[in-house]
Design a protein around this motif. Structure first.
Motif, PDB file in Angstrom:
ATOM      1  N   THR A 152       0.844  -1.183   0.000  1.00  0.00           N
ATOM      2  CA  THR A 152       0.000   0.000   0.000  1.00  0.00           C
ATOM      3  C   THR A 152       0.885   1.240   0.000  1.00  0.00           C
ATOM      4  OG1 THR A 152      -1.668  -1.200   1.248  1.00  0.00           O
ATOM      5  CG2 THR A 152      -1.851   1.183   1.227  1.00  0.00           C
ATOM      6  N   ASP A 153       0.588   2.176  -0.884  1.00  0.00           N
ATOM      7  CA  ASP A 153       1.329   3.435  -0.963  1.00  0.00           C
ATOM      8  C   ASP A 153       0.356   4.593  -0.791  1.00  0.00           C
ATOM      9  OD1 ASP A 153       3.688   2.121  -1.526  1.00  0.00           O
ATOM     10  OD2 ASP A 153       3.599   2.481  -3.684  1.00  0.00           O
ATOM     11  N   GLY A 154       0.761   5.581  -0.001  1.00  0.00           N
ATOM     12  CA  GLY A 154      -0.021   6.799   0.116  1.00  0.00           C
ATOM     13  C   GLY A 154       0.122   7.623  -1.146  1.00  0.00           C
ATOM     14  N   GLN A 155      -0.979   8.156  -1.652  1.00  0.00           N
ATOM     15  CA  GLN A 155      -0.949   8.887  -2.915  1.00  0.00           C
ATOM     16  C   GLN A 155      -1.217  10.375  -2.759  1.00  0.00           C
ATOM     17  OE1 GLN A 155      -0.120   7.522  -6.034  1.00  0.00           O
ATOM     18  NE2 GLN A 155       0.585   5.962  -4.632  1.00  0.00           N
ATOM     19  N   ALA A 156      -2.208  10.724  -1.978  1.00  0.00           N
ATOM     20  CA  ALA A 156      -2.567  12.131  -1.823  1.00  0.00           C
ATOM     21  C   ALA A 156      -2.271  12.541  -0.385  1.00  0.00           C
ATOM     22  CB  ALA A 156      -4.041  12.342  -2.142  1.00  0.00           C
TER      23      ALA A 156
ATOM     24  N   ILE B 202      -2.681  11.425   4.867  1.00  0.00           N
ATOM     25  CA  ILE B 202      -2.863  10.740   3.589  1.00  0.00           C
ATOM     26  C   ILE B 202      -4.358  10.597   3.344  1.00  0.00           C
ATOM     27  CG2 ILE B 202      -2.429   8.631   2.282  1.00  0.00           C
ATOM     28  CD1 ILE B 202       0.100   8.260   3.983  1.00  0.00           C
ATOM     29  N   THR B 203      -4.818  11.076   2.196  1.00  0.00           N
ATOM     30  CA  THR B 203      -6.247  11.037   1.893  1.00  0.00           C
ATOM     31  C   THR B 203      -6.596  10.030   0.799  1.00  0.00           C
ATOM     32  OG1 THR B 203      -6.033  12.828   0.293  1.00  0.00           O
ATOM     33  CG2 THR B 203      -6.560  13.446   2.570  1.00  0.00           C
ATOM     34  N   ARG B 204      -5.596   9.423   0.166  1.00  0.00           N
ATOM     35  CA  ARG B 204      -5.848   8.420  -0.868  1.00  0.00           C
ATOM     36  C   ARG B 204      -4.699   7.425  -0.868  1.00  0.00           C
ATOM     37  NH1 ARG B 204      -9.493   7.117  -4.134  1.00  0.00           N
ATOM     38  NH2 ARG B 204      -9.048   6.046  -6.056  1.00  0.00           N
ATOM     39  N   TYR B 205      -5.056   6.156  -0.996  1.00  0.00           N
ATOM     40  CA  TYR B 205      -4.068   5.085  -1.022  1.00  0.00           C
ATOM     41  C   TYR B 205      -4.185   4.301  -2.320  1.00  0.00           C
ATOM     42  CZ  TYR B 205      -3.346   5.724   3.991  1.00  0.00           C
ATOM     43  OH  TYR B 205      -3.044   6.244   5.223  1.00  0.00           O
TER      44      TYR B 205
ATOM     45  N   PHE C 298      -2.947  -2.249 -10.041  1.00  0.00           N
ATOM     46  CA  PHE C 298      -3.195  -1.486  -8.820  1.00  0.00           C
ATOM     47  C   PHE C 298      -4.649  -1.045  -8.766  1.00  0.00           C
ATOM     48  CE2 PHE C 298      -2.543   1.745 -11.943  1.00  0.00           C
ATOM     49  CZ  PHE C 298      -3.346   2.797 -11.551  1.00  0.00           C
ATOM     50  N   THR C 299      -5.091  -0.765  -7.557  1.00  0.00           N
ATOM     51  CA  THR C 299      -6.385  -0.130  -7.325  1.00  0.00           C
ATOM     52  C   THR C 299      -6.168   0.926  -6.249  1.00  0.00           C
ATOM     53  OG1 THR C 299      -7.037  -1.744  -5.651  1.00  0.00           O
ATOM     54  CG2 THR C 299      -7.792  -2.144  -7.902  1.00  0.00           C
ATOM     55  N   GLY C 300      -7.170   1.706  -5.983  1.00  0.00           N
ATOM     56  CA  GLY C 300      -7.043   2.744  -4.968  1.00  0.00           C
ATOM     57  C   GLY C 300      -8.312   2.908  -4.174  1.00  0.00           C
ATOM     58  N   TYR C 301      -8.179   3.612  -3.056  1.00  0.00           N
ATOM     59  CA  TYR C 301      -9.341   3.935  -2.243  1.00  0.00           C
ATOM     60  C   TYR C 301      -9.090   5.237  -1.498  1.00  0.00           C
ATOM     61  CZ  TYR C 301      -6.756   2.027   1.750  1.00  0.00           C
ATOM     62  OH  TYR C 301      -5.814   1.774   2.716  1.00  0.00           O
ATOM     63  N   SER C 302     -10.179   5.856  -1.103  1.00  0.00           N
ATOM     64  CA  SER C 302     -10.116   7.143  -0.421  1.00  0.00           C
ATOM     65  C   SER C 302     -10.110   6.943   1.088  1.00  0.00           C
ATOM     66  CB  SER C 302     -11.325   7.997  -0.809  1.00  0.00           C
ATOM     67  OG  SER C 302     -11.336   9.193  -0.068  1.00  0.00           O
ATOM     68  N   ALA C 303      -9.380   7.795   1.794  1.00  0.00           N
ATOM     69  CA  ALA C 303      -9.321   7.739   3.249  1.00  0.00           C
ATOM     70  C   ALA C 303      -9.884   9.023   3.854  1.00  0.00           C
ATOM     71  CB  ALA C 303      -7.878   7.521   3.703  1.00  0.00           C
ATOM     72  N   THR C 304     -10.816   9.667   3.163  1.00  0.00           N
ATOM     73  CA  THR C 304     -11.343  10.945   3.652  1.00  0.00           C
ATOM     74  C   THR C 304     -12.633  10.794   4.438  1.00  0.00           C
ATOM     75  OG1 THR C 304     -12.518  11.313   1.574  1.00  0.00           O
ATOM     76  CG2 THR C 304     -10.304  12.267   1.782  1.00  0.00           C
ATOM     77  N   GLY C 305     -13.259   9.629   4.402  1.00  0.00           N
ATOM     78  CA  GLY C 305     -14.520   9.435   5.110  1.00  0.00           C
ATOM     79  C   GLY C 305     -14.293   8.974   6.537  1.00  0.00           C
TER      80      GLY C 305
END
Length: 174
Positions: free
Chosen positions: A86-90, A97-100, A127-134
């Motif tokens: 898993t890598d932090g993206q945003a 980190i708001t997106r992985y 790869f896929t991604g998901y948001s961590a803002t919720g």
């Protein structure tokens, strides 16, 4: 306009003649690779160090069995390796980190059991991604879903590669 349609028709007919002349056989046609592999591949569950990896391996094997059929004693054995990271993206200004992104790599080796010959091998990555803002629940659900999507993508890539490239010609002993 009529000239364009006519030349397109001629091009399509010429392409079909060329494809039929080269011995092209659809994968899922009788005698095709898909027909030969379906229900004949015993998939080995990859060994992974943690329980999260076990869930991922389960989803990968499940998705491969949906595409290749389930076999308890097929003519072929598919050995798998699986790694994810898993890598932090945003990253915000306050280092949140708001997106992985989840990067996965799956190695495979398809072996004919009768003589031990490896008929196809390789590796696939995606790869896929998901948001961590919720909320925490939303983030965990997004992460779980991202892993499931990644395993489905890898299973699609592996099965497509096997169907397209496996050399299933029998040996002289068969």
């Amino acid at each position: 306009m009529s000239l364009l349609k006519q030349s397109l028709l001629i091009l399509t007919l010429a392409a079909s003649v060329v494809v039929s002349a080269c011995g092209f056989t659809p994968v899922h046609a009788p005698g095709g690779t898909g027909d030969a592999l379906y229900g004949e591949v015993e998939i080995t569950f990859p060994d992974l160090p943690d329980s999260t990896g076990d869930k991922n391996a389960y989803f990968l094997v499940r998705d491969l069995e949906q595409r290749l059929g389930r076999a308890s004693s097929g003519a072929y054995q598919l050995d798998l390796t699986l790694t994810t990271r898993t890598d932090g993206q945003a990253i915000t200004a306050d280092n949140s980190i708001t997106r992985y992104s989840i990067i996965g790599a799956a190695g495979y080796s398809l072996t004919r059991k009768s003589d031990g010959v490896v008929v196809a091998s390789g590796s696939e990555t995606n790869f896929t991604g998901y948001s961590a803002t919720g909320s925490t629940v939303e983030t965990l659900a997004g992460e779980r879903d991202a892993y499931k999507r990644l395993m489905r993508i890898l299973a699609d890539q592996i099965s497509a590669r096997l169907l397209a490239s496996a050399d299933l010609t029998p040996t002289a002993a068969e």
